[in-house]
Structure formats: structure tokens, C-alpha cells
Motif scaffolding. Structure first.
Motif: not given
Lengths: 411, 86
Positions: A138, A141-142, A144-145, A394, A398, B19, B23
Motif C-alpha cells: 500500500i 500508493a502513498g 504517488q503523492f 507496487s 501505482g 491509486v 492497490l
């Protein structure tokens, strides 16, 4: 005699360089990139073709630079006449504008190369570390900020499409940045590709910088293996081989259903991975995808992207804005991953080393290697590579999804 | 300008949410896959570990190749005394 000497002087590149000394800046840039690639070994497979592309594109009279095209697709030919590039056939592009334009318009501008590179990346990627540490995925995803944060600022200075192309540098994924820029702001492809690959090459410098700014020594000493012993995972893997074969099919299906515009990237990434995991039955396809096709694509991509960096295209405020904005996008993405890891630690008994958040940006596997080296500096027994690879892999998915969203909304 | 910022804010919210959602879905689907494979697919056939006796010896050709490699790599400064199979 003097006339002959004058003609010889005019024939060489010296006359044009003396008229426009800006070429020297481009040579200096090429030499710096070559130095980083050859001596420092920062992404040499990419940086060296790009740097050499920059070098050969900037010798006046060499016709190896990619011609600048205006918003209407008009390009200036050698005889001074203007022609619309979209009305020109590939042979006439090769004839009128030179070999590099032919390669660029056939392979890059069509969007052909980035998915092909993704196929090769997929064939070289092992999703095992991600499947073994699914929760850590996960953090991809963070990280991609930075993309969306820089989009918010850049839209004050650029159009939305240009801002999105600039911001995608924060995804730390060269092919994704190129693919998005081709779709949204093709006139900025050169500086964006150079910035994206340069910052990817500078991961060993940028990641430690952001980590030093945001992480405490105590956090960096969090030992993941000890955490695993304290809070062991209940998941058991009876048949990893079958799991790894089904995984790319399932992931492609999920991404395709939610963000169809990301399919050219994610689909090819997963196809490359599938032919790797099937094993000997598709061994020949895997060999082609991961070796010959990938290597040829990398050469053409590197050289032609480098060749877009001509004096006219590079030495302007837009490029400087892209270089600065790209750096912030990159840094903020790393920071986003770290902050998500810190947030996770606030609510979870099982702590996570924030370096795993930092590797949520794509740059596989260099970001993980750099994070592992940082962790080992603080605790020589703390090997975090496998854990970082989970968020790192990941992060590739992402950033491709983020690119798909930008293309869907702005394309 | 304000329109751009509003659109960028919207994109930020939608983008980050998507996103994360994708995920999370991949993580959830992977957990389901692991459970499915564990339940319905047999265990991976692992090659039986080769029996190794206590005094297992190394093939002389392999031993010679290792010695030569060490010799070349160290410029003749190091010598291989003993090679044990792990």
C-alpha cells in the motif's frame, strides 16, 4: 587560399558553435550525464544512451537532433520551408529531417516504446516479495503523492496538460513519464524524459536526502525481521508458482476494469511477468522480452530522447521549470511514502521502517537497494531489501494507474 | 487560474483515492488468490533435497576451477586449502 580556408571553417561545426556558444552548455550537460552513467554507474543502461543522444544531437550540421515542432505540428526543414509533420510519411521524415527524427516519430511519438519497455520490466520483475509482504504494497500508493501535489502548484505556471506531464516525473518511472507526456504534452517530451531519467539516476542522492530530513534514527533502526518474529504473519504459501502465474492475470483484469487508460502500461508489464512465471513453455518469449527486445527498445529510447535535447528545446524557462518541478515531484513522492509509513506506525503494533514507505516510488530496484544501504548503516543486521521491494514493485503499478487517471481526465 | 487549481485539487482527490483503491483491491484479490491456491491447488512439487553424506567430496574438476578462479582473482596471492559442500 583564404576562401578555401573559410569554406573549410564553415564546413566544420566550429563556425556554428562560434556563432551560438550555447552548444557548449549542451556538451557540458552531455558530459555530466556521461560521467554519472559511466563513472558513478547511475542507471548506466539508460543514462549513457540519453547522454550520447544529447551529445550527437548538438553538433551543428549533424542532423541528429529531433526537430522542434510547434503546437500545429509545423516543422522547419533544412531549406527554411515549413511543413506539417503529420502530413509527412516516415521515409520523407527520414529524408528531410534525418535518421533520428525517423526513429523518434516511428517509435517514440507513436507511444510504441514505453509499453514495450514495460513488458521487459515485467519480465525482469519478481512479484514474490510483494506477495509475501502484501500489506507493505500500500505504500506504493502513498508515494504517488508528489505527482498530484506538484500538479496543484504547476497548474499556476503551465497548462493543465503540461502540468500533468511535469508532475508524472514524481512517479519515478521513465516509460510512464514518456507515455503520459506523449498523450498530454508531446512538445515537452525531451525535457520531461531527461528530468525523469536524471532524477531516477540520482535516486542514491535524493532518497537519502529526503530520509535524513524526515526520519529519526530510532525509526530507521526498526528491524523488520524482528517485527516479523514479534508479530508473525498467518499467511502460508503452499504453491507460490501457481500464485505467481495467476497474479499478473488478476492484476491486469482489476486495473483494466477500473482505469482502462493504464492498460497499455500495466497490461504489458503483467504480460512480460506472465511469460516469465509460466516457465519453460514460454521461455523463448521471456528471453526475447527481457533481452533482445528490451535492449533494442532501451537503445532507441535513450538515444532519441537524448536527441530531443537540442539547444532550442533545452535552454528556456519552460525546461528550467520542468527540472525544478520534477525535483519537487520526486522528493514529495518519497516524502509521501515516508509519511504514510509514519501514519501506519501510529496505529499498528507491528512497526514499519519508514524506508519501506520511501521506496514506494517506482525506480525498481535501485530505490530498494539504496534504502537497504541506509538501513544497514544504522543497524548492520537490518536487511530491508525484500520488504522495500514490495512497496517498490507496487509503486510501478501505482504510478501507471496515476498516469492512467491523468490521461483519462486531461487527455 | 482558479479553475485550474480547482481541477488540480479534484484530480488530486480522485487520483490518490483511485491509486489507493486499486492497490487495496490488488492486495485484497491477492489474499483471496492465496487462499484459493492454498485450498484448491496442490502443494508445489519441490525437488527432493539431495542426500549429502558427511564426508561428501567435491568433483576434482570443480575444485580445480575454483582454485584457478581464486588464483586469477587474487593475482596468485591467495591459495585454496579446503573446499566443503554446504
Amino acid at each position: 587560399m583564404e576562401q578555401i580556408l573559410q569554406k573549410i571553417y564553415n564546413m566544420t561545426a566550429f563556425s556554428a558553435i562560434a556563432e551560438n556558444p550555447s552548444f557548449l552548455i549542451m556538451y557540458a550537460l552531455a558530459f555530466v550525464l556521461l560521467y554519472l552513467g559511466i563513472k558513478k554507474k547511475y542507471e548506466p543502461l539508460l543514462l549513457i544512451p540519453i547522454a550520447f543522444g544529447v551529445l550527437i544531437a548538438n553538433f551543428p550540421g549533424g542532423d541528429m537532433g529531433v526537430s522542434a515542432v510547434d503546437g500545429n505540428g509545423m516543422v522547419k526543414l533544412a531549406d527554411g520551408t515549413m511543413k506539417c509533420i503529420w502530413d509527412m510519411s516516415l521515409p520523407s521524415i527520414a529524408h528531410d529531417l534525418g535518421l533520428m527524427n525517423f526513429i523518434y516519430y516511428m517509435l517514440i511519438k507513436t507511444g510504441f516504446i514505453p509499453p514495450i519497455i514495460f513488458m521487459g520490466v515485467g519480465a525482469l520483475t519478481d512479484f514474490g516479495p510483494m506477495l509475501r509482504n502484501l500489506k507493505l504494497a500500500i505504500f506504493g500508493a502513498g508515494a504517488q503523492f508528489g505527482i498530484f501535489a506538484v500538479l496543484l502548484v504547476a497548474c499556476n505556471f503551465f497548462t493543465m496538460k503540461e502540468s500533468a506531464s511535469l508532475a508524472i516525473i514524481g512517479g519515478a518511472d521513465g516509460p510512464t513519464a514518456i507515455f503520459t507526456t506523449i498523450k498530454l504534452a508531446p512538445h515537452l517530451l525531451g525535457p520531461i524524459a531527461i528530468a525523469a531519467y536524471s532524477y531516477m539516476a540520482l535516486v542514491p542522492v535524493i532518497v537519502p536526502l529526503v530520509v535524513r530530513l524526515l526520519c529519526t534514527e530510532k525509526e530507521l533502526k526498526i528491524n523488520m525481521k524482528e517485527q516479523d518474529k514479534l508479530y508473525p504473519s498467518k499467511t502460508e504459501f503452499k504453491n507460490m508458482r501457481v500464485l505467481k502465474i495467476i497474479f499478473p492475470i488478476a492484476t491486469t483484469t482489476i486495473v483494466a476494469l477500473i482505469v482502462p487508460s493504464a492498460v497499455p502500461l500495466v497490461g504489458m508489464l503483467m504480460f512480460g511477468n506472465l511469460i516469465k512465471e509460466i516457465g519453460s513453455d514460454t521461455g523463448r518469449l521471456f528471453d526475447a522480452a527481457s533481452n533482445s527486445i528490451m535492449n533494442a527498445a532501451t537503445i532507441f529510447l535513450g538515444l532519441s530522447v537524448g536527441a530531443t535535447m537540442t539547444v532550442d528545446a533545452f535552454l528556456n524557462w519552460t525546461t528550467i521549470g520542468i527540472v525544478v518541478g520534477g525535483f519537487f515531484a520526486f522528493g514529495l513522492s518519497i516524502a509521501g511514502g515516508i509519511l504514510l509509513a509514519k501514519l501506519f506506525n501510529l496505529f499498528s503494533k507491528k512497526k514499519v521502517n519508514p524506508l519501506i514507505g520511501a521506496t514506494g516510488l517506482s525506480a525498481v530496484p535501485m530505490a530498494s537497494r539504496v534504502a537497504n544501504e541506509i538501513a544497514l548503516k544504522y543497524d548492520p543486521r537490518n536487511h530491508v531489501l525484500n520488504y522495500c521491494m514490495s512497496s517498490n514493485i507496487s509503486g510501478v503499478i501505482g504510478s501507471a494507474v496515476a498516469a492512467g487517471i491523468l490521461i483519462s481526465f486531461l487527455g | 487560474m482558479d479553475e485550474n487549481i480547482t481541477e488540480a485539487l479534484k484530480l488530486m482527490l480522485v487520483g490518490m483515492a483511485t491509486v489507493f483503491a486499486v492497490l487495496y483491491l490488488i492486495i485484497g484479490a491477492s489474499n483471496l488468490l492465496i487462499a484459493f491456491v492454498n485450498r484448491f491447488v496442490g502443494e508445489d512439487e519441490k525437488p527432493a533435497p539431495k542426500a549429502q553424506s558427511q564426508g561428501a567430496t567435491i568433483n576434482p574438476a570443480v575444485s580445480q576451477a575454483i582454485s584457478q578462479a581464486v588464483n586469477i582473482a587474487t593475482g596468485g596471492k591467495a591459495k585454496v586449502d579446503n573446499i566443503k559442500p554446504l
